[in-house]
Design an enzyme around this catalytic site. Structure first.
Site, PDB file in Angstrom:
ATOM      1  N   PRO A  88       6.602  -4.299   0.711  1.00 21.88           N
ATOM      2  CA  PRO A  88       6.836  -2.855   0.881  1.00 21.88           C
ATOM      3  C   PRO A  88       8.318  -2.495   0.787  1.00 21.88           C
ATOM      4  CG  PRO A  88       6.049  -3.867   2.938  1.00 21.88           C
ATOM      5  CD  PRO A  88       5.983  -4.917   1.885  1.00 21.88           C
ATOM      6  N   GLU A 115       2.833 -11.320   8.991  1.00 19.26           N
ATOM      7  CA  GLU A 115       3.948 -10.439   9.316  1.00 19.26           C
ATOM      8  C   GLU A 115       4.917 -10.284   8.133  1.00 19.26           C
ATOM      9  OE1 GLU A 115       4.468  -8.328  11.496  1.00 19.26           O
ATOM     10  OE2 GLU A 115       6.606  -7.980  11.149  1.00 19.26           O
ATOM     11  N   ARG A 152      -3.952  -2.741 -19.099  1.00 21.34           N
ATOM     12  CA  ARG A 152      -4.502  -1.658 -19.931  1.00 21.34           C
ATOM     13  C   ARG A 152      -3.484  -1.092 -20.917  1.00 21.34           C
ATOM     14  NH1 ARG A 152      -4.055   3.356 -18.423  1.00 21.34           N
ATOM     15  NH2 ARG A 152      -6.178   4.056 -18.860  1.00 21.34           N
ATOM     16  N   ASP A 167      -2.656   9.613 -20.870  1.00 25.50           N
ATOM     17  CA  ASP A 167      -2.869   9.496 -19.430  1.00 25.50           C
ATOM     18  C   ASP A 167      -1.758  10.206 -18.664  1.00 25.50           C
ATOM     19  OD1 ASP A 167      -5.176   7.995 -19.446  1.00 25.50           O
ATOM     20  OD2 ASP A 167      -4.112   6.077 -19.451  1.00 25.50           O
TER      21      ASP A 167
HETATM   22  C1  SAM Z   1       1.554  -6.748   6.749  1.00 20.71           C
HETATM   23  S1  SAM Z   1       2.557  -6.862   5.330  1.00 20.71           S
HETATM   24  C2  SAM Z   1       4.130  -7.281   6.042  1.00 20.71           C
HETATM   25  C3  SAM Z   1       5.058  -6.122   6.128  1.00 20.71           C
HETATM   26  C4  SAM Z   1       6.424  -6.506   6.719  1.00 20.71           C
HETATM   27  N1  SAM Z   1       6.305  -6.807   8.114  1.00 20.71           N
HETATM   28  C5  SAM Z   1       7.419  -5.377   6.524  1.00 20.71           C
HETATM   29  O1  SAM Z   1       7.554  -4.552   7.401  1.00 20.71           O
HETATM   30  O2  SAM Z   1       8.038  -5.303   5.429  1.00 20.71           O
HETATM   31  C6  SAM Z   1       2.039  -8.385   4.627  1.00 20.71           C
HETATM   32  C7  SAM Z   1       2.280  -8.530   3.151  1.00 20.71           C
HETATM   33  O3  SAM Z   1       1.509  -7.576   2.454  1.00 20.71           O
HETATM   34  C8  SAM Z   1       2.163  -7.214   1.234  1.00 20.71           C
HETATM   35  N2  SAM Z   1       2.338  -5.754   1.240  1.00 20.71           N
HETATM   36  C9  SAM Z   1       2.037  -4.906   2.250  1.00 20.71           C
HETATM   37  N3  SAM Z   1       2.283  -3.636   1.912  1.00 20.71           N
HETATM   38  C10 SAM Z   1       2.761  -3.656   0.650  1.00 20.71           C
HETATM   39  C11 SAM Z   1       3.220  -2.656  -0.254  1.00 20.71           C
HETATM   40  N4  SAM Z   1       3.250  -1.372   0.080  1.00 20.71           N
HETATM   41  N5  SAM Z   1       3.629  -3.048  -1.479  1.00 20.71           N
HETATM   42  C12 SAM Z   1       3.628  -4.351  -1.843  1.00 20.71           C
HETATM   43  N6  SAM Z   1       3.220  -5.349  -1.018  1.00 20.71           N
HETATM   44  C13 SAM Z   1       2.795  -5.014   0.214  1.00 20.71           C
HETATM   45  C14 SAM Z   1       3.477  -7.968   1.200  1.00 20.71           C
HETATM   46  O4  SAM Z   1       3.311  -9.120   0.400  1.00 20.71           O
HETATM   47  C15 SAM Z   1       3.685  -8.320   2.664  1.00 20.71           C
HETATM   48  O5  SAM Z   1       4.485  -9.463   2.831  1.00 20.71           O
END
Ligand code: SAM
Length: 225
Positions: A88, A115, A152, A167
């Site tokens: 994220p 986490e 795609r 699109d």
């Molecule tokens: C529960 S999340 C961890 C978030 C982390 N504690 C933070 O606050 O950045 C677990 C995993 O889900 C994936 N993930 C969660 N949300 C995401 C998003 N919006 N975009 C991309 N990957 C995401 C990532 O690989 C991340 O390491």
């Protein structure tokens, strides 16, 4: 042809998108290849652990470097691949990023879980991508979104290669409204111009509607334009 390699603790989550519809056909036609790697298999610990508690204390478990590093380096030609960490905290995924990725030959996607991951894993990759400002439980859904949206754009993947350029987000516009039969559904009729047979007028109407819709819903796209 794009080769995707995906590092994940939950490879079976991908079955749905890879075994149905357009992506299934793209795989059969050798337009894309998707290999799934469970990095738990690279754990050298007795119980095949891939995570541990964070240094300094705190909630949750953190993915460790060694299994991900070893899994990544077991992939043939990994040194030339575009390596992406799903997080994220990465740059935001958009259609422009999908287009950029569709020019690559080999993409490696690393799905986090729990986490998060040890900060040093960031040094293994070329790119970090977020699918939006919300938190998912793992990187699998973002990886699937990337595989689907990039695939795609590869010539031949869609039955009708004409549809991708109209699109939403192409030219920073939303797509114009679409209609199909019946002409009248519960008193809601199709705009007359679409049944006029006048293709110049239809084209004009579509462009105007696309612009109007973008202005109403996503004015920010027009700023980019
Ligand atoms: C529960 S999340 C961890 C978030 C982390 N504690 C933070 O606050 O950045 C677990 C995993 O889900 C994936 N993930 C969660 N949300 C995401 C998003 N919006 N975009 C991309 N990957 C995401 C990532 O690989 C991340 O390491």
């Amino acid at each position: 042809m794009i080769n995707f390699d995906c590092l994940t603790l939950f490879p079976e989550m991908f079955n749905g998108i890879l075994e149905d519809s357009i992506l299934k056909r793209a795989i059969e036609n050798n337009l894309i290849e998707v290999k799934l790697h469970n990095f738990r298999e690279f754990s050298t610990l007795k119980h095949k652990n891939v995570d541990d508690s964070p240094y300094g204390g705190g909630a949750g478990m953190v993915l460790m470097c060694p299994p991900i590093y070893d899994c990544l380096h077991s992939i043939e030609n990994n040194e030339n691949a575009h390596k992406i960490l799903l997080t994220p905290q990465g740059r935001k995924y958009t259609q422009d990023v999908a287009k950029e990725l569709s020019k690559k030959d080999h993409i490696i996607l690393i799905c986090g879980h729990y986490e998060g991951f040890d900060e040093r894993i960031r040094s293994f990759v070329d790119d970090e991508i977020s699918v939006g400002d919300y938190i998912l439980t793992g990187g699998e859904i973002p990886a699937m979104a990337i595989i689907d949206s990039v695939s795609r754009l590869i010539p031949g993947v869609l039955h009708n290669d004409e549809s991708a350029p109209t699109d939403s987000f192409e030219n920073n516009l939303l797509e114009c409204p679409q209609y199909t039969k019946p002409f009248d559904f519960m008193g809601m009729t199709v705009p007359e111009v679409l049944v006029s047979g006048n293709h110049q007028e239809i084209d004009k109407w579509r462009k105007e509607e696309s612009l109007k819709r973008t202005k109403e819903r996503r004015n920010d796209l027009l700023d980019k334009k």
